[in-house]
Design a protein around this motif. Structure first.
Motif, short mmCIF file in Angstrom:
data_model
loop_
_atom_site.label_atom_id
_atom_site.label_comp_id
_atom_site.label_asym_id
_atom_site.label_seq_id
_atom_site.Cartn_x
_atom_site.Cartn_y
_atom_site.Cartn_z
N VAL A 15 31.36 20.47 3.15
CA VAL A 15 30.67 21.76 3.07
C VAL A 15 29.90 22.02 4.36
O VAL A 15 29.87 23.14 4.87
CB VAL A 15 29.74 21.80 1.85
CG1 VAL A 15 29.04 23.15 1.76
CG2 VAL A 15 30.52 21.57 0.56
N ALA A 16 29.27 20.98 4.92
CA ALA A 16 28.56 21.16 6.19
C ALA A 16 29.51 21.55 7.31
O ALA A 16 29.20 22.41 8.14
CB ALA A 16 27.80 19.88 6.54
N THR A 17 30.70 20.94 7.35
CA THR A 17 31.67 21.28 8.38
C THR A 17 32.18 22.71 8.20
O THR A 17 32.30 23.46 9.17
CB THR A 17 32.85 20.29 8.34
OG1 THR A 17 32.37 18.97 8.53
CG2 THR A 17 33.87 20.61 9.42
N ALA A 18 32.48 23.08 6.96
CA ALA A 18 32.92 24.46 6.70
C ALA A 18 31.85 25.46 7.13
O ALA A 18 32.16 26.50 7.73
CB ALA A 18 33.23 24.61 5.22
N LEU A 19 30.60 25.15 6.85
CA LEU A 19 29.51 26.02 7.23
C LEU A 19 29.42 26.16 8.75
O LEU A 19 29.31 27.27 9.29
CB LEU A 19 28.20 25.46 6.67
CG LEU A 19 26.90 26.14 7.09
CD1 LEU A 19 26.89 27.61 6.69
CD2 LEU A 19 25.70 25.40 6.48
N GLY A 20 29.49 25.03 9.46
CA GLY A 20 29.41 25.07 10.91
C GLY A 20 30.55 25.84 11.54
O GLY A 20 30.34 26.65 12.45
N ALA A 114 23.80 28.22 2.06
CA ALA A 114 24.01 28.68 3.42
C ALA A 114 25.46 29.12 3.63
O ALA A 114 25.73 30.09 4.36
CB ALA A 114 23.64 27.57 4.41
N LEU A 115 26.40 28.42 2.99
CA LEU A 115 27.81 28.80 3.09
C LEU A 115 28.04 30.16 2.47
O LEU A 115 28.81 30.99 2.99
CB LEU A 115 28.67 27.73 2.41
CG LEU A 115 30.18 27.80 2.64
CD1 LEU A 115 30.52 27.58 4.10
CD2 LEU A 115 30.89 26.77 1.76
N ASP A 116 27.38 30.42 1.35
CA ASP A 116 27.50 31.72 0.70
C ASP A 116 26.96 32.83 1.61
O ASP A 116 27.54 33.91 1.70
CB ASP A 116 26.75 31.70 -0.63
CG ASP A 116 26.94 32.98 -1.43
OD1 ASP A 116 28.09 33.30 -1.77
OD2 ASP A 116 25.94 33.67 -1.70
N ARG A 117 25.85 32.55 2.28
CA ARG A 117 25.29 33.55 3.20
C ARG A 117 26.19 33.78 4.40
O ARG A 117 26.27 34.89 4.92
CB ARG A 117 23.89 33.11 3.66
CG ARG A 117 22.79 33.36 2.64
CD ARG A 117 21.40 33.15 3.23
NE ARG A 117 21.06 31.75 3.36
CZ ARG A 117 21.00 31.09 4.51
NH1 ARG A 117 21.28 31.71 5.65
NH2 ARG A 117 20.67 29.82 4.55
N ALA A 118 26.88 32.71 4.85
CA ALA A 118 27.79 32.87 5.98
C ALA A 118 28.96 33.77 5.63
O ALA A 118 29.48 34.50 6.47
CB ALA A 118 28.28 31.49 6.44
N GLY A 119 29.39 33.72 4.36
CA GLY A 119 30.39 34.65 3.85
C GLY A 119 31.82 34.35 4.27
O GLY A 119 32.08 33.66 5.25
#
Length: 352
Positions: A15-20, A114-119
Protein backbone atom coordinates in the motif's frame (compact mmCIF):
# COMPACT_ATOMS: atom_id res chain seq x y z
CA UNK A 1 0.90 8.36 -21.65
CA UNK A 2 0.62 7.49 -17.94
CA UNK A 3 3.24 5.13 -16.59
CA UNK A 4 1.61 1.90 -15.43
CA UNK A 5 2.53 -0.14 -12.35
CA UNK A 6 0.99 -3.19 -10.73
CA UNK A 7 1.73 -3.81 -7.06
CA UNK A 8 1.31 -7.39 -5.87
CA UNK A 9 0.29 -7.39 -2.20
CA UNK A 10 -1.75 -4.98 -0.07
CA UNK A 11 0.17 -5.10 3.19
CA UNK A 12 2.21 -2.20 4.55
CA UNK A 13 4.89 -2.43 1.83
CA UNK A 14 2.40 -2.77 -1.01
CA UNK A 15 0.00 0.00 0.00
CA UNK A 16 2.88 2.38 0.78
CA UNK A 17 4.45 1.66 -2.62
CA UNK A 18 1.14 2.15 -4.43
CA UNK A 19 0.68 5.44 -2.61
CA UNK A 20 4.16 6.67 -3.50
CA UNK A 21 3.87 5.72 -7.16
CA UNK A 22 0.41 7.26 -7.49
CA UNK A 23 1.61 10.53 -5.96
CA UNK A 24 4.48 10.42 -8.47
CA UNK A 25 1.99 10.33 -11.34
CA UNK A 26 1.86 6.62 -12.09
CA UNK A 27 -1.29 4.68 -12.92
CA UNK A 28 -1.40 2.00 -10.22
CA UNK A 29 -3.22 -1.31 -9.74
CA UNK A 30 -2.92 -3.29 -6.50
CA UNK A 31 -3.56 -7.04 -6.49
CA UNK A 32 -4.24 -8.75 -3.16
CA UNK A 33 -4.97 -12.47 -2.88
CA UNK A 34 -7.10 -12.04 0.26
CA UNK A 35 -10.72 -10.94 0.03
CA UNK A 36 -10.14 -7.89 2.21
CA UNK A 37 -7.35 -6.01 3.96
CA UNK A 38 -5.98 -7.93 6.93
CA UNK A 39 -6.84 -6.49 10.32
CA UNK A 40 -4.60 -8.70 12.45
CA UNK A 41 -1.40 -7.76 14.18
CA UNK A 42 -0.07 -5.91 17.18
CA UNK A 43 2.40 -3.03 17.51
CA UNK A 44 4.98 -1.80 15.03
CA UNK A 45 7.88 0.35 16.21
CA UNK A 46 8.37 3.19 13.72
CA UNK A 47 11.82 4.78 13.74
CA UNK A 48 12.09 8.53 13.04
CA UNK A 49 13.52 7.85 9.56
CA UNK A 50 10.45 5.76 8.68
CA UNK A 51 8.18 8.42 10.19
CA UNK A 52 9.73 10.93 7.80
CA UNK A 53 9.14 8.51 4.90
CA UNK A 54 5.46 8.26 5.89
CA UNK A 55 5.22 12.04 5.90
CA UNK A 56 6.79 12.28 2.44
CA UNK A 57 4.27 9.68 1.25
CA UNK A 58 1.43 11.87 2.54
CA UNK A 59 0.30 9.54 5.34
CA UNK A 60 1.92 11.31 8.26
CA UNK A 61 -1.06 13.12 9.77
CA UNK A 62 -3.29 10.06 10.09
CA UNK A 63 -0.36 7.95 11.31
CA UNK A 64 0.63 10.39 14.07
CA UNK A 65 -2.96 10.55 15.31
CA UNK A 66 -2.86 6.83 16.16
CA UNK A 67 0.73 6.46 17.41
CA UNK A 68 2.22 6.63 20.90
CA UNK A 69 5.84 7.42 21.92
CA UNK A 70 8.11 4.63 23.14
CA UNK A 71 10.31 5.72 26.05
CA UNK A 72 11.86 4.28 29.19
CA UNK A 73 12.20 0.66 28.04
CA UNK A 74 14.65 -1.68 29.75
CA UNK A 75 16.23 -5.09 29.21
CA UNK A 76 15.67 -7.30 32.27
CA UNK A 77 16.42 -10.73 33.63
CA UNK A 78 13.47 -13.00 34.46
CA UNK A 79 13.67 -11.94 38.13
CA UNK A 80 13.21 -8.30 37.08
CA UNK A 81 16.82 -7.17 37.49
CA UNK A 82 17.58 -4.42 34.96
CA UNK A 83 20.50 -5.23 32.67
CA UNK A 84 20.42 -2.21 30.34
CA UNK A 85 18.22 0.39 28.69
CA UNK A 86 17.05 0.22 25.11
CA UNK A 87 18.59 3.14 23.16
CA UNK A 88 15.31 5.03 22.78
CA UNK A 89 16.46 8.23 24.47
CA UNK A 90 19.58 8.33 22.28
CA UNK A 91 17.42 7.89 19.16
CA UNK A 92 15.15 10.72 20.27
CA UNK A 93 18.04 13.09 21.00
CA UNK A 94 19.67 12.40 17.64
CA UNK A 95 16.49 12.60 15.55
CA UNK A 96 14.63 15.26 17.51
CA UNK A 97 11.59 13.02 17.75
CA UNK A 98 10.84 9.76 19.58
CA UNK A 99 10.38 6.26 18.31
CA UNK A 100 6.63 5.73 17.90
CA UNK A 101 4.49 2.63 18.32
CA UNK A 102 1.38 2.03 16.27
CA UNK A 103 -0.86 -0.98 15.75
CA UNK A 104 -0.68 -2.66 12.37
CA UNK A 105 -4.38 -1.93 11.62
CA UNK A 106 -3.88 1.77 12.43
CA UNK A 107 -0.82 2.00 10.21
CA UNK A 108 -2.70 0.36 7.35
CA UNK A 109 -5.64 2.70 7.94
CA UNK A 110 -3.30 5.68 7.60
CA UNK A 111 -1.89 4.33 4.34
CA UNK A 112 -5.28 3.43 2.87
CA UNK A 113 -6.68 6.83 3.86
CA UNK A 114 -3.82 8.57 2.05
CA UNK A 115 -4.25 6.23 -0.93
CA UNK A 116 -7.93 7.14 -1.10
CA UNK A 117 -7.03 10.84 -1.11
CA UNK A 118 -4.48 10.25 -3.88
CA UNK A 119 -7.32 8.81 -5.96
CA UNK A 120 -7.57 6.66 -9.06
CA UNK A 121 -5.87 3.52 -7.74
CA UNK A 122 -7.42 0.18 -8.66
CA UNK A 123 -7.59 -2.08 -5.57
CA UNK A 124 -8.41 -5.64 -6.61
CA UNK A 125 -8.92 -8.00 -3.68
CA UNK A 126 -9.22 -11.74 -4.19
CA UNK A 127 -6.70 -11.57 -7.07
CA UNK A 128 -3.58 -13.72 -7.21
CA UNK A 129 -0.49 -12.99 -9.29
CA UNK A 130 -0.56 -16.37 -11.02
CA UNK A 131 1.12 -15.12 -14.21
CA UNK A 132 3.89 -12.63 -13.46
CA UNK A 133 5.11 -12.77 -17.04
CA UNK A 134 1.72 -11.54 -18.27
CA UNK A 135 1.81 -8.72 -15.71
CA UNK A 136 5.20 -7.63 -17.03
CA UNK A 137 3.83 -7.58 -20.57
CA UNK A 138 0.92 -5.32 -19.55
CA UNK A 139 2.67 -2.93 -17.15
CA UNK A 140 5.82 -0.81 -17.14
CA UNK A 141 6.62 -1.89 -13.58
CA UNK A 142 5.71 -4.91 -11.45
CA UNK A 143 6.31 -4.49 -7.71
CA UNK A 144 6.58 -7.61 -5.59
CA UNK A 145 5.18 -6.69 -2.17
CA UNK A 146 3.77 -10.15 -1.59
CA UNK A 147 5.69 -11.15 1.52
CA UNK A 148 8.25 -13.75 2.44
CA UNK A 149 6.71 -16.37 0.13
CA UNK A 150 6.68 -13.91 -2.79
CA UNK A 151 5.48 -15.30 -6.12
CA UNK A 152 7.06 -12.32 -7.89
CA UNK A 153 10.45 -13.06 -6.32
CA UNK A 154 10.21 -16.74 -7.17
CA UNK A 155 9.23 -16.08 -10.79
CA UNK A 156 11.72 -13.30 -11.51
CA UNK A 157 14.67 -14.06 -9.21
CA UNK A 158 14.57 -17.85 -8.82
CA UNK A 159 14.28 -19.96 -5.69
CA UNK A 160 17.78 -19.89 -4.26
CA UNK A 161 16.79 -17.15 -1.82
CA UNK A 162 13.72 -18.36 0.05
CA UNK A 163 12.09 -18.43 3.47
CA UNK A 164 13.90 -20.41 6.16
CA UNK A 165 12.81 -21.31 9.70
CA UNK A 166 14.98 -20.13 12.57
CA UNK A 167 13.63 -22.75 15.00
CA UNK A 168 11.71 -20.38 17.28
CA UNK A 169 7.97 -19.91 17.75
CA UNK A 170 6.66 -16.41 18.40
CA UNK A 171 3.41 -15.45 20.13
CA UNK A 172 1.90 -11.96 20.17
CA UNK A 173 -1.14 -10.42 21.82
CA UNK A 174 -2.68 -7.30 23.35
CA UNK A 175 -3.66 -7.04 27.02
CA UNK A 176 -6.43 -4.67 28.12
CA UNK A 177 -4.41 -2.94 30.82
CA UNK A 178 -1.30 -0.76 30.90
CA UNK A 179 1.91 -2.44 31.94
CA UNK A 180 3.95 -0.56 34.58
CA UNK A 181 7.15 -1.55 32.73
CA UNK A 182 8.17 -1.75 29.09
CA UNK A 183 11.03 -3.41 27.28
CA UNK A 184 12.28 -6.98 26.98
CA UNK A 185 13.08 -9.73 29.45
CA UNK A 186 15.72 -12.22 28.32
CA UNK A 187 15.91 -15.71 29.77
CA UNK A 188 17.59 -18.94 28.70
CA UNK A 189 16.37 -19.77 25.20
CA UNK A 190 13.33 -17.50 25.43
CA UNK A 191 12.34 -13.87 25.88
CA UNK A 192 9.30 -11.69 26.50
CA UNK A 193 8.55 -8.13 25.34
CA UNK A 194 6.13 -5.44 26.54
CA UNK A 195 5.37 -2.18 24.71
CA UNK A 196 2.63 0.42 24.81
CA UNK A 197 0.20 0.40 21.90
CA UNK A 198 -2.57 2.81 22.92
CA UNK A 199 -3.94 4.20 26.21
CA UNK A 200 -5.16 1.40 28.49
CA UNK A 201 -3.61 -1.45 26.49
CA UNK A 202 -0.25 -3.25 26.28
CA UNK A 203 1.29 -5.06 23.34
CA UNK A 204 3.22 -8.20 24.24
CA UNK A 205 5.29 -10.79 22.42
CA UNK A 206 7.03 -13.95 23.52
CA UNK A 207 9.35 -16.40 21.82
CA UNK A 208 10.40 -19.92 22.70
CA UNK A 209 11.12 -23.22 21.02
CA UNK A 210 8.63 -26.07 20.85
CA UNK A 211 5.67 -24.30 22.50
CA UNK A 212 2.45 -25.35 20.78
CA UNK A 213 -0.36 -24.27 23.13
CA UNK A 214 -1.23 -21.19 25.23
CA UNK A 215 -1.17 -23.13 28.50
CA UNK A 216 2.42 -24.20 27.74
CA UNK A 217 3.39 -20.57 27.18
CA UNK A 218 1.79 -19.50 30.46
CA UNK A 219 3.64 -22.25 32.31
CA UNK A 220 6.94 -21.37 30.66
CA UNK A 221 6.77 -17.76 31.90
CA UNK A 222 4.94 -18.39 35.20
CA UNK A 223 7.92 -17.56 37.42
CA UNK A 224 9.00 -14.42 35.60
CA UNK A 225 8.70 -10.92 37.01
CA UNK A 226 5.43 -8.99 37.19
CA UNK A 227 3.44 -8.22 35.06
CA UNK A 228 4.42 -11.03 32.65
CA UNK A 229 2.31 -13.78 34.30
CA UNK A 230 -0.56 -11.29 34.72
CA UNK A 231 -0.36 -10.28 31.07
CA UNK A 232 -0.69 -13.90 29.96
CA UNK A 233 -3.44 -14.75 32.46
CA UNK A 234 -5.53 -11.72 31.52
CA UNK A 235 -5.28 -12.02 27.74
CA UNK A 236 -7.80 -14.21 25.92
CA UNK A 237 -5.79 -17.00 24.19
CA UNK A 238 -8.27 -16.92 21.31
CA UNK A 239 -6.82 -13.51 20.38
CA UNK A 240 -3.17 -14.62 20.49
CA UNK A 241 -1.27 -15.01 17.25
CA UNK A 242 1.30 -17.78 16.87
CA UNK A 243 3.81 -18.11 14.05
CA UNK A 244 7.12 -19.81 13.34
CA UNK A 245 9.83 -17.20 12.92
CA UNK A 246 11.33 -17.17 9.44
CA UNK A 247 13.72 -15.07 7.45
CA UNK A 248 14.85 -14.82 3.83
CA UNK A 249 18.17 -16.55 3.13
CA UNK A 250 20.54 -16.21 1.40
CA UNK A 251 20.38 -12.48 0.72
CA UNK A 252 19.30 -11.52 -2.78
CA UNK A 253 21.99 -10.16 -5.15
CA UNK A 254 19.49 -7.58 -6.43
CA UNK A 255 16.05 -6.22 -5.58
CA UNK A 256 15.31 -5.32 -9.22
CA UNK A 257 15.12 -6.74 -12.73
CA UNK A 258 15.30 -4.33 -15.65
CA UNK A 259 12.58 -4.29 -18.27
CA UNK A 260 12.70 -3.61 -21.98
CA UNK A 261 10.28 -2.60 -24.72
CA UNK A 262 8.35 -5.88 -24.50
CA UNK A 263 8.15 -6.39 -20.73
CA UNK A 264 8.18 -4.18 -17.67
CA UNK A 265 10.76 -3.92 -14.94
CA UNK A 266 10.43 -5.61 -11.55
CA UNK A 267 11.21 -4.35 -8.05
CA UNK A 268 10.86 -6.09 -4.69
CA UNK A 269 9.93 -4.27 -1.49
CA UNK A 270 9.41 -5.27 2.15
CA UNK A 271 9.44 -8.91 3.17
CA UNK A 272 9.51 -10.05 -0.46
CA UNK A 273 12.97 -8.49 -0.67
CA UNK A 274 14.47 -8.96 2.80
CA UNK A 275 12.17 -10.73 5.29
CA UNK A 276 13.84 -10.70 8.69
CA UNK A 277 13.34 -11.89 12.24
CA UNK A 278 11.47 -9.33 14.38
CA UNK A 279 14.23 -8.82 16.98
CA UNK A 280 15.23 -5.32 15.89
CA UNK A 281 11.61 -4.32 15.30
CA UNK A 282 12.50 -2.90 11.88
CA UNK A 283 10.36 -4.90 9.45
CA UNK A 284 7.72 -2.21 8.93
CA UNK A 285 10.33 0.55 8.91
CA UNK A 286 12.39 -1.04 6.14
CA UNK A 287 9.21 -1.66 4.12
CA UNK A 288 8.23 2.01 4.36
CA UNK A 289 11.74 3.15 3.44
CA UNK A 290 11.71 0.78 0.45
CA UNK A 291 8.35 2.10 -0.75
CA UNK A 292 9.32 5.76 -0.49
CA UNK A 293 12.72 5.20 -2.14
CA UNK A 294 11.25 3.24 -5.06
CA UNK A 295 8.59 5.88 -5.69
CA UNK A 296 11.19 8.65 -5.54
CA UNK A 297 13.54 6.83 -7.93
CA UNK A 298 10.74 6.21 -10.43
CA UNK A 299 9.06 9.61 -10.12
CA UNK A 300 10.69 11.26 -13.13
CA UNK A 301 11.82 8.18 -15.07
CA UNK A 302 10.66 7.96 -18.67
CA UNK A 303 9.59 4.44 -19.61
CA UNK A 304 10.92 2.22 -20.86
CA UNK A 305 14.18 4.05 -21.61
CA UNK A 306 15.05 5.45 -18.17
CA UNK A 307 13.32 2.90 -15.94
CA UNK A 308 16.32 0.51 -15.66
CA UNK A 309 18.45 3.39 -14.38
CA UNK A 310 15.77 4.34 -11.84
CA UNK A 311 15.47 0.76 -10.62
CA UNK A 312 19.22 0.46 -10.21
CA UNK A 313 19.20 3.67 -8.18
CA UNK A 314 16.53 2.17 -5.90
CA UNK A 315 18.58 -1.01 -5.54
CA UNK A 316 21.72 0.94 -4.62
CA UNK A 317 19.87 2.97 -2.01
CA UNK A 318 17.97 0.18 -0.30
CA UNK A 319 19.47 -3.27 -0.80
CA UNK A 320 22.61 -3.10 1.31
CA UNK A 321 20.93 -0.98 3.97
CA UNK A 322 17.97 -3.36 4.32
CA UNK A 323 20.17 -6.45 4.26
CA UNK A 324 22.37 -5.04 7.02
CA UNK A 325 19.28 -4.60 9.18
CA UNK A 326 18.13 -8.16 8.38
CA UNK A 327 21.56 -9.58 9.26
CA UNK A 328 21.65 -7.55 12.48
CA UNK A 329 18.21 -8.77 13.47
CA UNK A 330 19.11 -12.41 12.87
CA UNK A 331 22.34 -11.98 14.85
CA UNK A 332 20.46 -10.35 17.72
CA UNK A 333 17.99 -13.25 17.71
CA UNK A 334 20.83 -15.71 18.29
CA UNK A 335 22.21 -13.50 21.05
CA UNK A 336 18.83 -13.08 22.79
CA UNK A 337 17.77 -16.71 22.48
CA UNK A 338 20.96 -18.34 23.74
CA UNK A 339 20.46 -21.14 26.27
CA UNK A 340 23.57 -19.98 28.15
CA UNK A 341 22.67 -16.44 29.23
CA UNK A 342 25.46 -15.75 31.74
CA UNK A 343 27.98 -14.36 29.26
CA UNK A 344 25.24 -12.61 27.30
CA UNK A 345 23.96 -10.81 30.41
CA UNK A 346 27.49 -9.74 31.33
CA UNK A 347 27.98 -8.29 27.84
CA UNK A 348 24.62 -6.47 27.97
CA UNK A 349 25.64 -4.79 31.23
CA UNK A 350 28.56 -3.20 29.37
CA UNK A 351 26.25 -1.40 26.94
CA UNK A 352 26.25 2.41 27.32
Amino acid sequence: MAKSAVVVGAGVAGVATALGLRRAGWKVTVLERRREAERYGAAFGIHPTAQAALERLGAGEHFHAGAVPYRGARIRRPDGTVLASLPLERIERKAGRPELLVSRPRLLDALFEALDRAGDVALEFGRTASDVRALRERHDLVVGADGIGSAVRRECFGERSRQRRVGTVAWIGIADFESPVHGETWGAGRFFGLTPIEPGRTNWYATASGVTAPEELRELFAGWHDPIPRILSRTDPDTWLRYEMRHLHPALPSFVAAGDRTRGGVALVGDAAHAMTPNLGQGACTALLDAEALARACATADVPAALPTALRAYDRERRRAAQRVAFGSRTLHRFMATRHPGLRNSLVRLLP
